[in-house]
Motif scaffolding. Structure first.
Motif: not given
Length: 330
Positions: A175-191
């Motif tokens: 849930y938290a990951v999905a919300a974060a990705l949505a906030a950043f416009g579904w861009r691919s992040p690094g860890v």
């Protein structure tokens, strides 16, 4: 009216999806398949099967809801699609991005609908949050903080077993990951970093914490656990303001909920807003999800669905977190 069939009669199917189908306008719970016929009958379907394949062989089933443990999702999703059924599958759709990609390919090849049952994405508050960010209501997002601390699994629960796709990251971290990705416009992040705790050696993760980096944009600090607490928080901050989901941030539904705004331009607000607070009455996102999937299966192209491309990015992000943890442990 579509006939629904359930593979599995576990806690979510019993507490949420079966009531949603019974309450929804149009859908009908036609059949449930479970190894325990008593649990299947408790969901009040028209038919009960004790073998999953029997349900897939039922020509009257139009839509299959897959409610099995996480490691069983891919094989039964693909079997259902190849049997000509539309599929709604519990989250996470697959254990890896490769699994999600394979299921997506099968859905395309069979011409059937495949949707990940990320039920909170149908909640009006979640949809408003995503819409406001997309419209630039808080400018350019640069920071997210998200945390979901869930209840500890009972002894013997699949969430304790890594072989079955258990653990906090898959269960509540999703849930938290999905919300974060949505906030950043579904861009691919690094860890950037990741750490993990376990109930005992060899168990699935009891808690996972990590930092996602969205190059040129900002970071998302994420934590998740299944150690007995029950707390859900989410805030995203941009150049022109912030948005906060008042707890419970992700699983609101049975109680009123609020979206709290920081500094915003007045043209982003609606008459329903109370200053900095947008209020929502109790909702049943499961019913909204069921009705949307049912409508889409009947050809309604305007029905709200979670895109498979987003499901794939969530899976890829979880892959990256696990890869970072593996390198740390080596």
């Amino acid at each position: 009216m579509a006939n629904w069939g359930f593979l599995g009669a576990g806690s979510i199917a019993a507490s949420s999806l079966a009531p949603a189908v019974h309450a929804a306008d149009g859908p009908r719970l036609h059949a449930v398949a479970a190894t325990d016929a008593r649990r299947a009958r408790a969901l009040d379907p028209a038919r009960v099967y004790t073998r999953y394949q029997e349900l897939l062989d039922d020509p009257d089933v139009d839509i299959v809801y897959v409610a099995l443990h996480n490691s069983a999702h891919r094989p039964w999703v693909e079997r259902a699609l190849r049997a000509g059924k539309h599929v709604l599958c519990e989250k996470p759709l697959g254990l890896t991005a490769a699994e999600v990609g394979a299921m997506t390919a099968t859905a395309r090849a069979t011409g059937r609908l495949l949707v990940e049952a990320a039920w909170n994405r149908w909640h009006p508050r979640t949809r408003d949050l995503e819409s406001m960010i997309t419209r630039g209501a808080i400018g350019t997002v640069h920071t997210v903080t998200a945390r979901f601390d869930g209840l500890a699994p009972a002894p013997g629960n699949y969430r304790l077993d890594p072989a079955l796709g258990g653990g906090a990251l898959y269960d509540v971290g999703y849930y938290a990951v999905a919300a974060a990705l949505a906030a950043f416009g579904w861009r691919s992040p690094g860890v950037v970093r990741a750490e993990q705790d376990h109930w005992h050696p060899g168990s699935a993760d009891s808690a996972t914490r990590f930092l996602l980096d969205f190059p040129g944009r900002g970071t998302a600090e994420i934590g998740c656990s299944l150690i007995g607490g029950m707390s859900e928080t989410f805030t995203t901050t941009g150049t022109d303001g912030s948005l906060t989901l008042t707890p419970p941030a992700f699983c609101a539904g049975s109680a009123p909920s609020t979206l709290t705004t920081g500094t915003l331009s007045t043209d982003t607000l609606t008459p329903a807003d109370d200053g900095r607070h947008r209020h929502y009455p109790p909702q049943d996102p499961y019913r909204l999800m069921v009705e949307s999937v049912d409508a889409a299966a009947h050809g309604d192209t305007a029905a709200h669905l979670v895109p498979l491309a987003q499901s794939l990015l969530i899976a890829a992000t979880l892959d990256s977190v696990r890869s970072r943890l593996a390198r740390r442990a080596a």
